[in-house]
Scaffold this motif. Structure first.
Motif, PDB file in Angstrom:
ATOM      1  N   ARG A   1       0.696  -1.076   0.038  1.00 49.48           N
ATOM      2  CA  ARG A   1       0.008  -0.091   0.069  1.00 49.48           C
ATOM      3  C   ARG A   1       0.962   1.167   0.132  1.00 49.48           C
ATOM      4  O   ARG A   1       1.842   1.428   0.866  1.00 49.48           O
ATOM      5  N   LEU A   2       0.682   2.198  -1.018  1.00 51.25           N
ATOM      6  CA  LEU A   2       1.562   3.324  -1.233  1.00 51.25           C
ATOM      7  C   LEU A   2       0.829   4.603  -0.702  1.00 51.25           C
ATOM      8  O   LEU A   2      -0.246   4.820  -1.240  1.00 51.25           O
ATOM      9  N   ILE A   3       1.415   5.301   0.084  1.00 51.44           N
ATOM     10  CA  ILE A   3       0.897   6.602   0.562  1.00 51.44           C
ATOM     11  C   ILE A   3       2.205   7.666   0.328  1.00 51.44           C
ATOM     12  O   ILE A   3       3.118   7.573   0.993  1.00 51.44           O
ATOM     13  N   TRP A   4       1.747   8.895  -0.524  1.00 52.86           N
ATOM     14  CA  TRP A   4       2.557   9.644  -0.503  1.00 52.86           C
ATOM     15  C   TRP A   4       2.184  10.922  -0.529  1.00 52.86           C
ATOM     16  O   TRP A   4       0.993  11.389  -0.989  1.00 52.86           O
ATOM     17  N   THR A   5       2.817  11.996  -0.089  1.00 51.36           N
ATOM     18  CA  THR A   5       2.286  13.414  -0.202  1.00 51.36           C
ATOM     19  C   THR A   5       3.601  14.456  -0.280  1.00 51.36           C
ATOM     20  O   THR A   5       4.701  14.197  -0.116  1.00 51.36           O
ATOM     21  N   PHE A   6       3.381  15.775  -0.955  1.00 48.04           N
ATOM     22  CA  PHE A   6       4.212  16.648  -1.019  1.00 48.04           C
ATOM     23  C   PHE A   6       3.929  18.009  -0.366  1.00 48.04           C
ATOM     24  O   PHE A   6       3.563  18.839  -0.769  1.00 48.04           O
ATOM     25  N   PRO A   7       3.974  17.999   1.046  1.00 51.28           N
ATOM     26  CA  PRO A   7       3.816  19.114   1.825  1.00 51.28           C
ATOM     27  C   PRO A   7       4.778  20.130   1.579  1.00 51.28           C
ATOM     28  O   PRO A   7       6.053  19.883   1.212  1.00 51.28           O
ATOM     29  N   ARG A   8       4.222  21.481   1.372  1.00 51.52           N
ATOM     30  CA  ARG A   8       4.972  22.742   1.021  1.00 51.52           C
ATOM     31  C   ARG A   8       4.696  23.694   1.723  1.00 51.52           C
ATOM     32  O   ARG A   8       3.215  23.925   2.056  1.00 51.52           O
ATOM     33  N   ASN A   9       5.475  24.938   1.879  1.00 56.36           N
ATOM     34  CA  ASN A   9       4.998  26.106   2.466  1.00 56.36           C
ATOM     35  C   ASN A   9       4.808  27.510   1.471  1.00 56.36           C
ATOM     36  O   ASN A   9       4.933  28.347   1.723  1.00 56.36           O
ATOM     37  N   PHE A  10       4.480  26.829   0.050  1.00 56.01           N
ATOM     38  CA  PHE A  10       4.485  28.072  -1.050  1.00 56.01           C
ATOM     39  C   PHE A  10       3.483  27.438  -2.083  1.00 56.01           C
ATOM     40  O   PHE A  10       3.383  26.305  -2.143  1.00 56.01           O
ATOM     41  N   GLY A  11       3.026  28.470  -2.732  1.00 53.89           N
ATOM     42  CA  GLY A  11       2.051  27.986  -3.679  1.00 53.89           C
ATOM     43  C   GLY A  11       0.725  27.043  -3.393  1.00 53.89           C
ATOM     44  O   GLY A  11       0.222  26.306  -4.324  1.00 53.89           O
TER      45      GLY A  11
END
Length: 291
Positions: free
Chosen positions: A104-114
């Motif tokens: 089971r794949l879980i991924w995310t791209f948290p960022r503080n811009f845009g």
């Protein structure tokens, strides 16, 4: 196995690299600095990454401080007495084995811009591109996993060719797996470790049952697009019916031609939408020979 090989693909997809050659290739210098039972820590130009055992990997353009279980990374740098926030993005990647040959794949791209774009563009549109990245590696990973099973986890180098510095994370994970996890997942008595046979590509790279039904955004988009497809088909048939049943003198030749043309356009739009739905929500074949 999939977790190990995805390291390479994920890195090449998001990390700043030197100027590429005409075919898009460029060297990636990755150095593993520490490896122990808690995972490993590596750095490369403009990027740092950490594997936290047993199944969490994250990457950030700012150095991480330790190899513990805390996966937080600050994006505040001090200059004198002032703190100035800088742009920071992370890749957080969790691959959880659920049975032999399946994860089971879980991924995310948290960022503080845009972040404003997330309020405008629906998530399912981003997921289409992310699924393409996964599909580009999925079949190769499945095949490679079977080859490593044949030669054994301690002889995995015989099934893989990893000669470059960009393969450092793959090599590090295999070393960690062999040293601290006996070369693989301990399934105890639940599974005997036998890999399932290779299914047809349509089943292996199916998106609907592996993602769409579990994703609220993609599921809502799928239902909305299917409704639109059906509506276009009904309107197309209805216009043809109008032309057929209306009295000969009730419509001019121009009006009949217009209705017939509109019907064809609606039908063509429904066929295009049907193909779009199938490729993005069911199955999109990926042939590496043409990439």
């Amino acid at each position: 196995m999939s977790f190990a090989c995805w390291f390479r693909g994920l890195h090449s997809a998001i990390i700043f690299r030197p100027k590429a050659d005409r075919e898009g290739g460029a060297p990636i210098d990755i150095t593993v600095q520490k490896l122990d039972k808690s995972g490993f820590y590596a750095k490369q130009e403009r990027g740092f990454c950490k594997f936290i055992s047993p199944c969490v990997f994250y990457l950030t353009p700012k150095p991480v401080t330790s190899l513990g279980s805390d996966a937080k990374s600050t994006s505040i740098s001090k200059k004198g007495s002032e703190e100035k926030q800088r742009r920071t993005i992370l890749l957080i990647f969790i691959c959880i084995p659920v049975s032999p040959g399946r994860s089971r794949l879980i991924w995310t791209f948290p960022r503080n811009f845009g972040v404003w774009i997330d309020k405008i563009v629906p998530r399912w549109m981003f997921h289409i591109g992310q699924n393409l990245i996964l599909d580009s590696d999925l079949y190769l990973l499945h095949t490679e996993e079977h080859k490593i099973k044949e030669v054994g986890p301690t002889n995995w180098q015989k099934a893989c060719f990893v000669p470059t510095k960009s393969d450092a994370l793959v090599v590090a994970f295999r070393k960690w797996l062999n040293k601290y996890s006996v070369g693989g997942v301990d399934w105890s008595k639940k599974f005997d470790g036998t890999l399932p046979p290779t299914p047809p590509r349509e089943v292996l790279m199916d998106r609907y049952w592996t993602h769409v039904v579990n994703c609220s955004s993609c599921n809502a988009a799928y239902k909305g697009l299917k409704f639109s497809e059906t509506t276009l088909q009904i309107l197309s048939v209805a216009l043809i019916g109008v032309v057929a049943v209306v009295h000969q003198g009730a419509l001019t030749a121009f009006q009949r031609t217009g209705l017939f043309t509109t019907s064809l356009i609606l039908f063509a739009a429904s066929k295009w939408l049907s193909n779009f739905i199938y490729k993005n929500f069911h199955f999109h074949d990926y042939n590496h020979a043409f990439r």
